[in-house]
Design an enzyme around this catalytic site. Structure first.
Site, PDB file in Angstrom:
ATOM      1  N   ASN A   9       0.865  -1.175   0.000  1.00  0.00           N
ATOM      2  CA  ASN A   9       0.000   0.000   0.000  1.00  0.00           C
ATOM      3  C   ASN A   9       0.903   1.227   0.000  1.00  0.00           C
ATOM      4  O   ASN A   9       1.456   1.601   1.030  1.00  0.00           O
ATOM      5  CB  ASN A   9      -0.910  -0.007   1.236  1.00  0.00           C
ATOM      6  CG  ASN A   9      -1.736   1.263   1.356  1.00  0.00           C
ATOM      7  OD1 ASN A   9      -1.882   2.026   0.403  1.00  0.00           O
ATOM      8  ND2 ASN A   9      -2.276   1.507   2.542  1.00  0.00           N
ATOM      9  N   TRP A  10       1.056   1.845  -1.164  1.00  0.00           N
ATOM     10  CA  TRP A  10       1.973   2.977  -1.291  1.00  0.00           C
ATOM     11  C   TRP A  10       1.413   4.261  -0.692  1.00  0.00           C
ATOM     12  O   TRP A  10       2.119   5.262  -0.612  1.00  0.00           O
ATOM     13  CB  TRP A  10       2.323   3.209  -2.761  1.00  0.00           C
ATOM     14  CG  TRP A  10       3.222   2.156  -3.346  1.00  0.00           C
ATOM     15  CD1 TRP A  10       3.682   1.027  -2.720  1.00  0.00           C
ATOM     16  CD2 TRP A  10       3.760   2.119  -4.672  1.00  0.00           C
ATOM     17  NE1 TRP A  10       4.475   0.296  -3.567  1.00  0.00           N
ATOM     18  CE2 TRP A  10       4.543   0.943  -4.784  1.00  0.00           C
ATOM     19  CE3 TRP A  10       3.660   2.961  -5.770  1.00  0.00           C
ATOM     20  CZ2 TRP A  10       5.214   0.602  -5.955  1.00  0.00           C
ATOM     21  CZ3 TRP A  10       4.316   2.622  -6.935  1.00  0.00           C
ATOM     22  CH2 TRP A  10       5.099   1.457  -7.019  1.00  0.00           C
ATOM     23  N   LYS A  11       0.141   4.259  -0.325  1.00  0.00           N
ATOM     24  CA  LYS A  11      -0.521   5.444   0.218  1.00  0.00           C
ATOM     25  C   LYS A  11      -0.328   6.626  -0.748  1.00  0.00           C
ATOM     26  O   LYS A  11      -0.331   6.428  -1.962  1.00  0.00           O
ATOM     27  CB  LYS A  11      -0.027   5.728   1.638  1.00  0.00           C
ATOM     28  CG  LYS A  11      -0.198   4.508   2.554  1.00  0.00           C
ATOM     29  CD  LYS A  11       0.061   4.783   3.996  1.00  0.00           C
ATOM     30  CE  LYS A  11      -0.147   3.513   4.811  1.00  0.00           C
ATOM     31  NZ  LYS A  11      -0.005   3.765   6.265  1.00  0.00           N
ATOM     32  N   HIS A  95      -9.447   1.109   5.154  1.00  0.00           N
ATOM     33  CA  HIS A  95      -8.153   1.294   5.798  1.00  0.00           C
ATOM     34  C   HIS A  95      -8.314   2.215   7.002  1.00  0.00           C
ATOM     35  O   HIS A  95      -9.161   3.115   7.009  1.00  0.00           O
ATOM     36  CB  HIS A  95      -7.154   1.884   4.795  1.00  0.00           C
ATOM     37  CG  HIS A  95      -5.744   1.899   5.285  1.00  0.00           C
ATOM     38  ND1 HIS A  95      -5.256   2.880   6.127  1.00  0.00           N
ATOM     39  CD2 HIS A  95      -4.704   1.040   5.074  1.00  0.00           C
ATOM     40  CE1 HIS A  95      -3.985   2.630   6.400  1.00  0.00           C
ATOM     41  NE2 HIS A  95      -3.633   1.513   5.774  1.00  0.00           N
ATOM     42  N   GLU A  97      -6.751   4.700   8.005  1.00  0.00           N
ATOM     43  CA  GLU A  97      -6.647   6.121   7.683  1.00  0.00           C
ATOM     44  C   GLU A  97      -7.935   6.636   7.047  1.00  0.00           C
ATOM     45  O   GLU A  97      -8.321   7.793   7.252  1.00  0.00           O
ATOM     46  CB  GLU A  97      -5.438   6.353   6.775  1.00  0.00           C
ATOM     47  CG  GLU A  97      -4.123   6.141   7.506  1.00  0.00           C
ATOM     48  CD  GLU A  97      -2.942   5.886   6.589  1.00  0.00           C
ATOM     49  OE1 GLU A  97      -1.855   5.597   7.122  1.00  0.00           O
ATOM     50  OE2 GLU A  97      -3.099   5.947   5.348  1.00  0.00           O
ATOM     51  N   GLU A 167      -5.258  -4.458  11.148  1.00  0.00           N
ATOM     52  CA  GLU A 167      -4.368  -3.338  11.446  1.00  0.00           C
ATOM     53  C   GLU A 167      -4.494  -2.963  12.928  1.00  0.00           C
ATOM     54  O   GLU A 167      -5.507  -2.388  13.329  1.00  0.00           O
ATOM     55  CB  GLU A 167      -4.770  -2.105  10.645  1.00  0.00           C
ATOM     56  CG  GLU A 167      -4.730  -2.213   9.151  1.00  0.00           C
ATOM     57  CD  GLU A 167      -5.157  -0.888   8.533  1.00  0.00           C
ATOM     58  OE1 GLU A 167      -4.278  -0.153   8.085  1.00  0.00           O
ATOM     59  OE2 GLU A 167      -6.365  -0.591   8.544  1.00  0.00           O
ATOM     60  N   GLY A 173       3.030   3.870  14.433  1.00  0.00           N
ATOM     61  CA  GLY A 173       3.493   5.221  14.705  1.00  0.00           C
ATOM     62  C   GLY A 173       3.293   5.694  16.134  1.00  0.00           C
ATOM     63  O   GLY A 173       3.308   6.895  16.407  1.00  0.00           O
ATOM     64  N   SER A 212       2.664  -2.379  10.361  1.00  0.00           N
ATOM     65  CA  SER A 212       4.050  -1.954  10.134  1.00  0.00           C
ATOM     66  C   SER A 212       5.015  -3.129  10.021  1.00  0.00           C
ATOM     67  O   SER A 212       6.102  -3.119  10.597  1.00  0.00           O
ATOM     68  CB  SER A 212       4.515  -1.001  11.245  1.00  0.00           C
ATOM     69  OG  SER A 212       3.715   0.148  11.292  1.00  0.00           O
ATOM     70  N   GLY A 233       2.815  -1.063   4.386  1.00  0.00           N
ATOM     71  CA  GLY A 233       2.806   0.370   4.137  1.00  0.00           C
ATOM     72  C   GLY A 233       4.187   0.895   3.785  1.00  0.00           C
ATOM     73  O   GLY A 233       4.672   0.738   2.672  1.00  0.00           O
ATOM     74  N   GLY A 234       4.860   1.520   4.749  1.00  0.00           N
ATOM     75  CA  GLY A 234       6.145   2.160   4.499  1.00  0.00           C
ATOM     76  C   GLY A 234       7.186   1.251   3.879  1.00  0.00           C
ATOM     77  O   GLY A 234       7.940   1.672   2.988  1.00  0.00           O
TER      78      GLY A 234
END
Length: 254
Positions: A9-11, A95, A97, A167, A173, A212, A233-234
């Site tokens: 997921n490149w966001k 998601h 977010e 998630e 974070g 993560s 993600g990241g």
């Protein structure tokens, strides 16, 4: 045996050149593709470029969101039929977010899930609790409600040809870390909910971990009985990290 699935997921990250380079690096990686499935979900404007970069490889592609309607006066939104036209296999719905920053309710997420299904896309339904909800002892209740919003009355096997991603929002974070055991506990709860209604689908359903995951943590997480891969993600923005996760998934399948 559930073959692992790893989805990036490149966001809201990436430019045209960067996206093509990263996608080609992943598609061309030395990975035992017979033992892992993979997909990339870039921002909407990059889907076509990513598709071209990974075409004729084992890597699929998808989107990060879709509108619940198939067409209409919804400026700035993207509909399922267009994603299908672009060759998408997957679409992420619900998601954390989207739920938090854009106020998407369980009911709206369910509508998007079914929009994906009716357009021949595989929805990746994201569920998970916040830090406050976990600290209040409501983690299981929250996740159960999120799953139940889609499952409905259980008369239709809606999770066939679908994926769930757990998630732990509290572990993203915040400086807190979800242990493999904590992740497995929630994955087992989710699988149990589906198996109550549909034992066969519940057993075959892929449930990804979306907290993560990195190449270093992937082997221990994927060793858990009910963790079938990752929604990344990241780490999906770094070719070596993402490829490392793919290789960890292969090892868990051997």
């Amino acid at each position: 045996m559930r073959q692992p699935l790893v989805v990036g997921n490149w966001k809201m990250n990436g430019r045209l050149g960067e996206a093509e380079e990263l996608a080609r690096a992943i598609a061309g990686a030395e990975v035992d593709w017979e033992h892992v499935s993979s997909g990339i979900c870039p921002p909407f404007p990059l889907i076509d470029r990513v598709a071209s970069a990974v075409q004729d490889s084992p890597v699929g592609w998808g989107a990060q969101n879709l509108h619940q309607e198939d067409s209409g006066a919804f400026t700035g939104e993207v509909a399922g039929p267009l994603l299908k036209d672009l060759g998408c296999t997957y679409v992420i719905v619900g998601h954390s977010e989207r739920r938090d920053l854009f106020g998407e309710s369980n009911e709206l997420v369910a509508e998007k899930f079914f929009a994906a299904k009716r357009n021949g896309l595989i929805p990746i339904l994201c569920v998970g609790e916040t830090e406050a909800e976990r600290d209040a002892g409501k983690a299981g209740e929250v996740v159960r409600e999120q799953v139940q919003a889609v499952l409905g009355d259980g008369k239709e096997d809606v999770f066939r040809d679908a994926v769930i991603a757990y998630e732990p929002v509290w572990a993203i974070g915040t400086g807190r870390t979800a242990t493999p055991e904590q992740a497995q506990e929630m994955h087992a709860l989710i699988r149990g909910l589906i198996k109550e209604a549909y034992p066969i689908t519940g057993q075959s359903l892929k449930i990804l971990y979306g907290g993560s995951m990195k190449a270093a943590s992937a082997p221990e997480l994927m060793a858990q009985e009910d963790i079938d891969g990752g929604l990344i993600g990241g780490a999906s923005l770094k070719a070596d990290e993402f490829i490392g996760i793919l290789r960890a998934a292969v090892a868990s399948d051997l």
